[in-house]
Design a protein around this motif. Structure first.
Motif, PDB file in Angstrom:
ATOM      1  N   ILE A  24       0.823  -1.199   0.000  1.00  0.00           N
ATOM      2  CA  ILE A  24       0.000   0.000   0.000  1.00  0.00           C
ATOM      3  C   ILE A  24       0.863   1.258   0.000  1.00  0.00           C
ATOM      4  O   ILE A  24       0.552   2.242  -0.673  1.00  0.00           O
TER       5      ILE A  24
ATOM      6  N   THR B  63       3.682   1.979  -1.436  1.00  0.00           N
ATOM      7  CA  THR B  63       4.184   2.397  -2.754  1.00  0.00           C
ATOM      8  C   THR B  63       3.093   3.066  -3.582  1.00  0.00           C
ATOM      9  O   THR B  63       3.389   3.923  -4.421  1.00  0.00           O
ATOM     10  N   LYS B  64       1.851   2.688  -3.371  1.00  0.00           N
ATOM     11  CA  LYS B  64       0.730   3.318  -4.069  1.00  0.00           C
ATOM     12  C   LYS B  64       0.315   4.635  -3.400  1.00  0.00           C
ATOM     13  O   LYS B  64      -0.147   5.566  -4.060  1.00  0.00           O
TER      14      LYS B  64
ATOM     15  N   LEU C 288       0.041   9.340  -4.421  1.00  0.00           N
ATOM     16  CA  LEU C 288      -1.267   9.965  -4.213  1.00  0.00           C
ATOM     17  C   LEU C 288      -1.159  11.170  -3.281  1.00  0.00           C
ATOM     18  O   LEU C 288      -1.732  12.232  -3.539  1.00  0.00           O
TER      19      LEU C 288
ATOM     20  N   THR D  69      10.715   9.559  -5.891  1.00  0.00           N
ATOM     21  CA  THR D  69       9.306   9.915  -6.093  1.00  0.00           C
ATOM     22  C   THR D  69       9.028  11.374  -5.747  1.00  0.00           C
ATOM     23  O   THR D  69       7.984  11.910  -6.108  1.00  0.00           O
TER      24      THR D  69
ATOM     25  N   ILE E 242      -5.782  -2.960  -4.802  1.00  0.00           N
ATOM     26  CA  ILE E 242      -4.698  -2.275  -4.119  1.00  0.00           C
ATOM     27  C   ILE E 242      -4.765  -0.765  -4.331  1.00  0.00           C
ATOM     28  O   ILE E 242      -4.458   0.022  -3.424  1.00  0.00           O
ATOM     29  N   ASP E 243      -5.188  -0.332  -5.512  1.00  0.00           N
ATOM     30  CA  ASP E 243      -5.314   1.105  -5.767  1.00  0.00           C
ATOM     31  C   ASP E 243      -6.406   1.732  -4.896  1.00  0.00           C
ATOM     32  O   ASP E 243      -6.278   2.876  -4.439  1.00  0.00           O
TER      33      ASP E 243
ATOM     34  N   ALA F 172      -5.194   2.230  -1.331  1.00  0.00           N
ATOM     35  CA  ALA F 172      -4.377   3.440  -1.223  1.00  0.00           C
ATOM     36  C   ALA F 172      -5.237   4.704  -1.249  1.00  0.00           C
ATOM     37  O   ALA F 172      -5.013   5.634  -0.466  1.00  0.00           O
ATOM     38  N   SER F 173      -6.244   4.748  -2.120  1.00  0.00           N
ATOM     39  CA  SER F 173      -7.066   5.956  -2.213  1.00  0.00           C
ATOM     40  C   SER F 173      -7.896   6.156  -0.947  1.00  0.00           C
ATOM     41  O   SER F 173      -8.114   7.293  -0.512  1.00  0.00           O
TER      42      SER F 173
END
Length: 311
Positions: free
Chosen positions: A12, A14-15, A19, A43, A213-214, A217-218
């Protein structure tokens, strides 16, 4: 805001880093491995080396970041969990990170003062295995867990109670899938299913709640800004029995339908906990997270997620 992600190189983390950067936050990310700091720095975040089980190391990282928000994503799971028979053994280090590691982060955050705390929890199997098929955050966790999962459930209870007791948010992620996950292209579960080594146990009546997984993260990014203290299920809109989603997964990846195996045949191989997940687990409702975090999953159903979101 200044946000410290403990475990920024994990599934999580890394995602989540990009964001939060895109939202304009100043992000600090920790890793236990010095060679990964450069990847975090690349990043646009600030990489920090931190051992989550060492109080001095945690204190040093937190005081260096002086965050407004700490996001606890520390685990030691790697690419998957293949040994369901010895579940607690597989989760031993993660359980320490959910107990001692949580204590270290909370203590360091208290020293900084005024820190919002968000911690990772799990909704995949811990709910009570009786009653309704879909549970809310008000429903109890399992009072009689399988022998192999007793320590892991205790660690989940600990991180949730410590987090909410400190005024923080505990996010119960569903079964994660997508790129880089065990349930993703090249991942452990998909590889086993392709090889015909992931059977449908018993009637496959266990209910699973998934989360891409996205979307995990959101939801976490949303929790940085919104939501009162408490527990939140971070799952998609469609809890489903194993008997429904496992054949659909096989079809999505072009594998043969999974074979059916009686529970008594599977138990010596995957243990009581593995059988319980396949036949007795309960799903979770995301209504609270949608309402209070203002979050909506991009992948509302695993059906489309399996077809196009595995990576």
């Amino acid at each position: 805001m200044r946000v410290l992600i403990a475990g920024a190189t994990g599934a999580i983390g890394t995602k989540l880093v990009p964001l939060l950067l895109a939202d304009g936050h100043e992000v600090f990310g920790t890793t236990a491995r010095p060679e990964r700091v450069a990847a975090i720095d690349a990043t646009g975040a600030h990489g920090l080396v931190m051992d989550g089980l060492d109080a001095a190391s945690v204190r040093s990282a937190v005081l260096a970041a002086r965050p407004d928000v700490i996001v606890h994503e520390l685990t030691a799971l790697g690419g998957g969990v293949s040994d369901l028979k010895h579940f607690d053994r597989t989760f031993a280090t993660t359980n320490e990170l959910r107990t001692r590691g949580t204590d270290h982060l909370l203590a360091a955050g208290a020293e900084v003062g005024g820190v919002r705390f968000i911690a990772q929890s799990y909704a995949g199997w811990p709910y009570e295995r009786t009653g309704g098929a879909v549970k809310t955050e008000e429903d109890p966790l399992d009072p009689t867990p399988t022998t192999a999962s007793t320590e892991s459930l205790a660690a989940i209870r600990y991180v949730e109670e410590a987090t909410t007791g400190a005024g923080g948010l505990a996010l119960r992620y569903g079964a994660l899938y997508g790129p880089g996950q065990a349930l993703g292209r090249g991942g452990e579960m998909v590889t086993m299913l392709e090889a015909g080594k992931l059977p449908l146990v018993g009637g496959g009546t266990g209910i699973t709640s998934f989360c891409h997984i996205d979307d995990a993260a959101s939801a976490t990014a949303a929790a940085v800004l919104r939501g009162d203290a408490g527990v939140y299920n971070i799952v998609d809109d469609e809890p489903a029995p194993v008997s429904e989603w496992l054949p659909a997964l096989a079809e999505a990846i072009g594998a043969k339908p999974p074979m059916h195996v009686p529970a008594w045949v599977a138990k010596p191989l995957i243990g009581e906990h593995g059988v319980s997940m396949m036949t007795k687990a309960r799903g979770a409702s995301n209504a609270k997270a949608k309402r209070e975090l203002g979050w909506t999953p991009t992948w509302p159903s695993w059906r489309e997620g399996f077809r196009t979101g595995l990576g």
